[in-house]
Design an enzyme around this catalytic site. Structure first.
Site, PDB file in Angstrom:
ATOM      1  N   GLU A   1      -3.415   0.919  10.584  1.00  0.00           N
ATOM      2  CA  GLU A   1      -4.189  -0.113   9.769  1.00  0.00           C
ATOM      3  C   GLU A   1      -5.042  -0.632  10.757  1.00  0.00           C
ATOM      4  O   GLU A   1      -6.440  -0.815  10.220  1.00  0.00           O
ATOM      5  CB  GLU A   1      -3.155  -1.195   9.107  1.00  0.00           C
ATOM      6  CG  GLU A   1      -2.587  -0.929   7.921  1.00  0.00           C
ATOM      7  CD  GLU A   1      -1.186  -0.065   8.129  1.00  0.00           C
ATOM      8  OE1 GLU A   1      -0.909   0.184   9.267  1.00  0.00           O
ATOM      9  OE2 GLU A   1      -0.604   0.571   7.125  1.00  0.00           O
TER      10      GLU A   1
ATOM     11  N   PHE B   1      -0.059  -1.582   0.888  1.00  0.00           N
ATOM     12  CA  PHE B   1       0.392  -3.040   0.108  1.00  0.00           C
ATOM     13  C   PHE B   1      -0.092  -3.975   0.940  1.00  0.00           C
ATOM     14  O   PHE B   1      -0.328  -3.893   2.237  1.00  0.00           O
ATOM     15  CB  PHE B   1       1.751  -2.969   0.421  1.00  0.00           C
ATOM     16  CG  PHE B   1       2.603  -2.309  -0.468  1.00  0.00           C
ATOM     17  CD1 PHE B   1       3.265  -2.617  -1.595  1.00  0.00           C
ATOM     18  CD2 PHE B   1       3.094  -0.824  -0.154  1.00  0.00           C
ATOM     19  CE1 PHE B   1       3.935  -1.988  -2.473  1.00  0.00           C
ATOM     20  CE2 PHE B   1       3.602  -0.136  -1.040  1.00  0.00           C
ATOM     21  CZ  PHE B   1       4.353  -0.289  -2.265  1.00  0.00           C
ATOM     22  N   ALA B   2      -0.699  -5.289   0.471  1.00  0.00           N
ATOM     23  CA  ALA B   2      -1.176  -6.233   1.094  1.00  0.00           C
ATOM     24  C   ALA B   2      -0.546  -6.550   2.483  1.00  0.00           C
ATOM     25  O   ALA B   2      -1.265  -6.869   3.271  1.00  0.00           O
ATOM     26  CB  ALA B   2      -1.641  -7.278   0.120  1.00  0.00           C
ATOM     27  N   ASP B   3       0.748  -6.675   2.029  1.00  0.00           N
ATOM     28  CA  ASP B   3       1.674  -7.144   3.339  1.00  0.00           C
ATOM     29  C   ASP B   3       1.264  -6.225   4.457  1.00  0.00           C
ATOM     30  O   ASP B   3       1.376  -6.897   5.671  1.00  0.00           O
ATOM     31  CB  ASP B   3       2.975  -6.574   3.161  1.00  0.00           C
ATOM     32  CG  ASP B   3       3.402  -7.086   1.795  1.00  0.00           C
ATOM     33  OD1 ASP B   3       4.252  -8.079   1.718  1.00  0.00           O
ATOM     34  OD2 ASP B   3       3.042  -6.537   0.475  1.00  0.00           O
ATOM     35  N   PHE B   4       1.008  -4.888   4.583  1.00  0.00           N
ATOM     36  CA  PHE B   4       0.714  -4.205   5.953  1.00  0.00           C
ATOM     37  C   PHE B   4      -0.875  -4.651   6.279  1.00  0.00           C
ATOM     38  O   PHE B   4      -1.140  -4.336   7.430  1.00  0.00           O
ATOM     39  CB  PHE B   4       0.711  -2.957   5.435  1.00  0.00           C
ATOM     40  CG  PHE B   4       2.127  -2.497   4.971  1.00  0.00           C
ATOM     41  CD1 PHE B   4       3.185  -3.267   5.361  1.00  0.00           C
ATOM     42  CD2 PHE B   4       2.202  -1.716   3.862  1.00  0.00           C
ATOM     43  CE1 PHE B   4       4.422  -2.635   4.907  1.00  0.00           C
ATOM     44  CE2 PHE B   4       3.178  -1.197   3.362  1.00  0.00           C
ATOM     45  CZ  PHE B   4       4.507  -1.784   3.766  1.00  0.00           C
TER      46      PHE B   4
ATOM     47  N   HIS C   1       7.038  -6.334   0.808  1.00  0.00           N
ATOM     48  CA  HIS C   1       6.122  -5.503  -0.287  1.00  0.00           C
ATOM     49  C   HIS C   1       5.799  -6.581  -1.512  1.00  0.00           C
ATOM     50  O   HIS C   1       5.496  -6.131  -2.668  1.00  0.00           O
ATOM     51  CB  HIS C   1       6.853  -4.288  -0.910  1.00  0.00           C
ATOM     52  CG  HIS C   1       6.778  -3.354   0.123  1.00  0.00           C
ATOM     53  ND1 HIS C   1       8.202  -3.338   1.152  1.00  0.00           N
ATOM     54  CD2 HIS C   1       6.299  -2.021   0.465  1.00  0.00           C
ATOM     55  CE1 HIS C   1       8.027  -2.052   1.874  1.00  0.00           C
ATOM     56  NE2 HIS C   1       7.094  -1.338   1.221  1.00  0.00           N
TER      57      HIS C   1
END
Ligand SMILES: Cc1ncc(C[n+]2csc(CCOP(=O)(O)OP(=O)(O)O)c2C)c(N)n1
Length: 658
Positions: free
Chosen positions: A397, A420-423, A464
């Site tokens: 990322e 996923f936005a989390d990452f 997630h």
């Protein structure tokens, strides 16, 4: 030290000598000025000049170079005017950052130099993005980026080399191995014999050379450049050298053993080159003395001019607007021909039409090509737009965000899909420090959209399901867009991609396939920063976005005895304050609703703004309806309790009865 001139003529040798002498003389002057308190910190490159100068001199003027904090020689060799350089060091208006950033934290597009940010590591993958653009343009250009042996311990080093290798990018990673990272010797920094050994692991050629020998550096870069231009590939080049002064001047060198200093002072890159040139009769003592005199005079004159420049004065309005590149969105009205689309389909269509409209738009993300992305937003894109533009990325990322910035510097637009936005936490540093601050710092925009599949409600647990928009609303320089409907999502996405500034684009994944509406077929735009009043009433204002809009619509349908204003913000930054204040002044009772947790959530910001601007018209304290201040739980029952929706009705009744 063995100098081999090979085919280099006297003129080139003399020119290299002048180039290596200048940064040394500037530094000597800076060290005096530092002691006089005329400049702030100084990171000395004394003893390491052969690397900066040898590399910069080997590159053509139109090839990008990405230096670090000890590479004054890069700036001087690339012809940066001294007066402007000194204005930069003094934080003056005429400097490259208008007094907004210090020392070498600047770049110059005109000189194809991209300066560093303090965090060191992101620099490496910015070079990947620049090199990717060069590769796509097939212009045979090489990009060179620097790192120290310490900075190379960061994960960004690994990611950048990995991406460059997987994508066969024409980039040279120069590691200046100068023995120490601040006070830490390189034996405590890495556990292999040398950096060349690491090349094997990344599947790339790697070499170790004498970094104090300018001819070796210059000739090696020339040779590698030729190789790369015929056959694009990355190379790891370790240049052995030594840091002869403290990490910065104030920190000293007490921790460095004396014998190391003694050994390396005998290898001084300038004195040794001088000796060689005297022996070769390229230089005479008189020529050396005259050159030094000439340089010293020009340095002093330039310093004086910069010093006489007035101190930087803050223009508050400009400071605030100068975080974004000015941009007027071309307004495209929605067509009357529509078709029913789910949120995911509308996003996919917005992406597709943008890829058709912008030939220079590249899409990057994990599993987005053949697989079409985990949510299938780019299903079928590979066949339409090809592998160059629809790029699967390694799980890197951080380096992909940096590479997106590099693409932007070199004339491309890009969309990165976070799986996923989390990452985004794994790419957080370059988002908030590279993309967000770039235009403000040195006037270079970051033409990047990061798509953020976000949110809970699908039993996906703490990693997630997060709503992390507030991480980004807090960072000046980003735009944060969060549509709740298919039609808005398509129009806002097209606008976000056209916008040359960095946009975090949130898409609620529980809405991807659960809502659908008529969406215009053309490539219409919706302006970023404009909220939408979905329902008009007098009792209570619900101000919300994303999933909150759908919760509110549900409640409004049920609670028919109360009349509501419902505002869908659609964009969080910039915020449509006018609509928020108008509604708050009208109803006097406001509930700010979001799926995010409460403390530090964006709702707190809206609540404060309303208190500050509408206090006289309020009939009750502004209420925040948010999810519990815990991580997002996995089990559906826990998740239900966690989500703000479970408390919404009760909070509305309390507010109504207040
Ligand atoms: C992410 C991050 N951690 C720590 C620092 C503080 N810091 C600045 S330079 C530096 C040492 C860097 O060593 P190296 O990369 O070998 O370069 P050198 O200073 O030796 O040229 C440190 C620890 C930083 N700027 N960024």
């Amino acid at each position: 030290m063995q100098f081999k001139r090979g085919a280099l003529n006297n003129e080139t040798l003399l020119s290299l000598y002048k180039s290596i002498l200048l940064p040394r003389l500037i530094e000597e002057k800076m060290l005096i000025l530092l002691r006089q308190g005329k400049i702030s910190k100084w990171f000395s490159g004394i003893g390491q000049e052969a690397i900066s100068v040898g590399v910069a001199e080997a590159l053509s003027n139109d090839e990008y170079i990405l230096p670090m904090h000890r590479n004054l020689g890069v700036f001087t060799s690339k012809g940066i005017p001294l007066e402007k350089l000194f204005s930069q060091f003094q934080g003056k208006q005429n400097g490259f950052t208008k007094g907004r950033d210090r020392s070498f934290h600047f770049g110059s597009k005109e000189h194809n130099i991209v300066g560093m940010i303090s965090h060191l590591g992101p620099q490496l993958a910015i070079a990947d993005g620049i090199a990717l653009a060069n590769k796509l343009l097939k212009n045979n250009k090489t990009t060179v980026v620097f790192t120290g042996d310490g900075g190379a311990s960061e994960g960004d080093f690994h990611e950048a080399l990995n991406v460059a290798s997987v994508w066969s990018l024409p980039v040279i990673f120069v590691v200046e191995n100068n023995g120490y990272g601040l006070s830490t010797p390189n034996s405590e920094q890495y556990n292999c014999n040398n950096f060349a050994e690491k090349g094997i692991g990344y599947g790339m050629d790697a070499y170790t050379i004498d970094g104090n020998n300018i001819l070796e550096v210059y000739q090696t870069i020339n040779k590698l450049k030729n190789e790369i231009s015929l056959n694009p590939k990355p190379i790891l080049l370790e240049c052995m050298t030594f840091r002869m002064r403290g990490h910065e001047e104030a920190s000293g060198t007490k921790y460095v053993p004396k014998d190391l200093m003694d050994t390396w002072s005998l290898k001084d890159p300038i004195l040794n080159f001088e000796k060689f040139l005297l022996k070769e009769k390229v230089l005479t003592k008189t020529v050396i003395d005259n050159l030094k005199e000439e340089f010293k005079e020009s340095i002093s004159a330039s310093w004086l001019k910069a010093d006489q420049e007035l101190e930087t004065v803050s223009q508050k309005d400009l400071e605030i607007t100068d975080i974004y590149k000015p941009f007027i969105n071309k307004c495209v009205k929605p067509s009357t021909i529509t078709k029913p689309l789910r949120l995911i389909d509308a996003i996919s269509e917005g992406l597709k039409q943008s890829l058709q409209n912008h030939n220079n738009l590249i899409m990057m993300g994990q599993d987005i090509a053949e697989y079409g992305g985990v949510f299938k937003a780019s299903d079928g894109f590979l066949d339409l737009f090809g592998k160059d533009r629809i790029r699967n990325t390694p799980i890197c990322e951080s380096s992909i965000v940096s590479a997106a910035y590099g693409l932007s510097i070199n004339g491309f637009k890009s969309i990165m899909e976070m799986q996923f936005a989390d990452f985004a936490s794994s790419g957080f540093n370059p988002i908030v420090n590279v993309l967000a601050k770039s235009f403000y710092r040195w006037g270079e925009n970051a033409d990047v959209v990061i798509r953020m599949p976000t949110g809970a409600g699908v039993g996906a647990g703490p990693f997630h399901s997060q709503s992390n928009e507030a991480w980004f609303t807090h960072t000046p320089g980003l735009k944060v867009v969060y549509p709740a409907f298919p039609k808005d999502a398509k129009g806002l996405l097209i606008s976000s991609i056209s916008d040359p500034n960095p946009v975090m684009f949130f898409e609620h994944k529980a809405l991807y396939r659960s809502i659908s509406e008529e969406v215009p077929e053309n490539d219409y735009t919706i302006n970023i920063g404009e909220a939408n009043l979905l329902s008009s009433g007098d009792d209570i204002s619900i101000i919300t976005y994303g999933m909150g809009v759908h919760w509110a619509l549900e409640v409004i349908k049920e609670m028919t005895e109360i009349s509501f204003d419902l505002i869908d913000l659609r964009t969080l930054i910039p915020l449509d304050k006018d609509m928020v204040f108008k509604s708050a002044n009208k109803t006097g009772k406001i509930i700010v609703l979001h799926e995010d947790t409460m403390i530090g959530g964006f709702g707190s910001e809206i609540s404060s703004l309303i208190n500050e601007h509408c206090f006289e018209n309020l009939d009750a304290p502004v209420v925040r309806c948010s999810s519990l201040d815990t991580p997002v739980p996995f089990s559906l029952n826990l998740e239900k309790e966690f989500l703000a929706k479970s408390r919404l009705k009760k909070q509305i009744i309390n507010l109504y009865e207040y």
